[in-house]
Write an enzyme that holds these catalytic residues in place. Structure first.
Site, short mmCIF file in Angstrom:
data_model
loop_
_atom_site.label_atom_id
_atom_site.label_comp_id
_atom_site.label_asym_id
_atom_site.label_seq_id
_atom_site.Cartn_x
_atom_site.Cartn_y
_atom_site.Cartn_z
N ASP A 14 0.83 -1.21 0.00
CA ASP A 14 0.00 0.00 0.00
C ASP A 14 0.87 1.26 0.00
O ASP A 14 0.66 2.17 0.81
CB ASP A 14 -0.93 0.01 1.22
CG ASP A 14 -1.63 -1.32 1.45
OD1 ASP A 14 -2.04 -1.95 0.46
OD2 ASP A 14 -1.75 -1.74 2.62
N ASN A 157 -17.49 -6.41 -0.49
CA ASN A 157 -16.74 -5.99 0.69
C ASN A 157 -16.61 -4.48 0.81
O ASN A 157 -16.61 -3.94 1.91
CB ASN A 157 -15.34 -6.61 0.65
CG ASN A 157 -15.39 -8.12 0.68
OD1 ASN A 157 -15.70 -8.76 -0.32
ND2 ASN A 157 -15.10 -8.71 1.83
N GLU A 194 -11.22 -0.70 -3.71
CA GLU A 194 -10.50 -0.11 -2.58
C GLU A 194 -9.25 0.62 -3.09
O GLU A 194 -8.98 0.67 -4.29
CB GLU A 194 -10.09 -1.21 -1.58
CG GLU A 194 -9.08 -2.21 -2.13
CD GLU A 194 -8.73 -3.32 -1.15
OE1 GLU A 194 -9.47 -3.51 -0.17
OE2 GLU A 194 -7.71 -4.00 -1.38
N HIS A 258 -3.09 -1.12 -5.18
CA HIS A 258 -3.05 -0.13 -4.10
C HIS A 258 -1.96 0.91 -4.37
O HIS A 258 -0.97 1.01 -3.67
CB HIS A 258 -2.85 -0.77 -2.74
CG HIS A 258 -3.35 0.13 -1.65
ND1 HIS A 258 -4.39 -0.21 -0.82
CD2 HIS A 258 -3.00 1.39 -1.31
CE1 HIS A 258 -4.64 0.80 0.01
NE2 HIS A 258 -3.81 1.78 -0.27
#
Length: 315
Positions: A14, A157, A194, A258
């Site tokens: 990340d 999710n 995400e 990410h």
């Protein structure tokens, strides 16, 4: 001849690299222990590899943010440094039991590796569900918050949301959903959108994001809107039906995602920062596998001013 990439920084997932007006590059990422926020800085991107690591915040032993510190991002908003990060109240490692919320810390020192960090508390989105991976950006004088969150009425999710901010740690309006997992490449293993990251370029606002499980299925998608559009109107945004970055089996770079964006030393060339693994045979729970490494490469552009991400293995 192809320029095959190797990791810039090993065992940092990340990854977030930010070049500040002081001429330094600042780096933060998830550490394999998920127990702290680590910063480093250097005058060049390459210099981040051996730069001093400074732990600026450690999780408490108990409480709402005492476990699984994920995906910190360092931003300079309204004259102060902020780190936005997700953390959970317990060490439950079954995915359905994750209870992450977003938090912010602030440092008003010129150098965020020094000075005092103040805990600003939870960034309350008004929805009390699993959320993570917040980023911020300013456009036309307005600070915006973009993040991933679970909606109990939508399968999956997490979805992507945007909201204006009243302060760098408080929202100033209701969340607006921009994207949810819907394409095949977004629902492999887990239904996930995400890790959003924002890039302003060529008259557009781009939001990259990551989808699917964090193994070799992990891939990146892209949203974009005109810079003069209402960014809080979902109709302003276009979503690519295809992933823009995905596993390269040929060169064994798996699950890229990410990401963040920074600029090269010339101040112009956009650099793509992302993590990926170099093998797929993960032993045990993938969550605790430390071998997601930070990669950096130049982002290319097509004739229409759209970003070309290419392969995660080739610069």
């Amino acid at each position: 001849m192809e320029n095959i990439l190797t990791p810039l920084i090993e065992q940092r997932a990340d990854p977030h690299i930010y070049r500040h007006t002081d001429g330094y590059y600042y780096f933060t990422a998830s550490v394999p222990q998920y127990d702290r926020i680590e910063l480093r800085r250097a005058k060049t991107i390459a210099g981040l590899v051996d730069a001093e690591k400074v732990d600026v915040w450690r999780k408490p032993d108990t409480g709402a943010c005492s476990e699984l510190v994920w995906a910190p991002e360092l931003h300079y908003n309204d004259g102060a440094w902020y780190v936005y990060f997700a953390a959970a109240p317990s060490r439950e490692i079954k995915y359905k039991l994750f209870q992450h919320r977003m938090y912010a810390i602030r440092n008003q020192n010129a150098n965020p590796l020094e000075g005092e960090w103040e805990f600003m508390g939870q960034v309350d989105t008004g929805i009390d569900t699993f959320c993570l991976d917040a980023t911020t950006f300013t456009h036309k004088g307005q600070l915006y918050y973009v993040w991933a969150q679970k909606d109990v009425d939508i399968e999956g999710n997490s979805n992507l949301y945007i909201a204006p901010m009243k302060t760098p740690w408080q929202l100033g309006g209701k969340p607006v959903m921009l994207s949810k997992p819907e394409f095949d490449w977004e629902i492999r293993g887990f239904w996930v959108n995400e890790g959003p990251s924002v890039l302003k370029k060529n008259g557009k606002i781009f939001i990259s994001y990551s989808a699917s499980a964090t193994d070799e299925n992990y891939a990146m998608g892209l949203l974009w809107a005109d810079e003069n559009a209402d960014l809080l109107d979902p109709a302003s945004w276009t979503k690519s039906p295809q992933p823009v970055l995905q596993t390269c089996f040929e060169h064994k770079i798996y699950g890229p995602g990410h990401n963040s964006f920074t600029v090269a030393d010339d101040g112009e060339t956009v650099m793509l920062v992302y993590h990926a693994r170099t093998y797929t045979e993960i032993i045990g729970d993938p969550l605790w596998n430390p071998d997601r490494h930070t990669f950096v490469k130049p982002l290319k552009w097509d004739a229409q001013g759209m970003p070309v991400f290419g392969k995660p293995s080739i610069a």
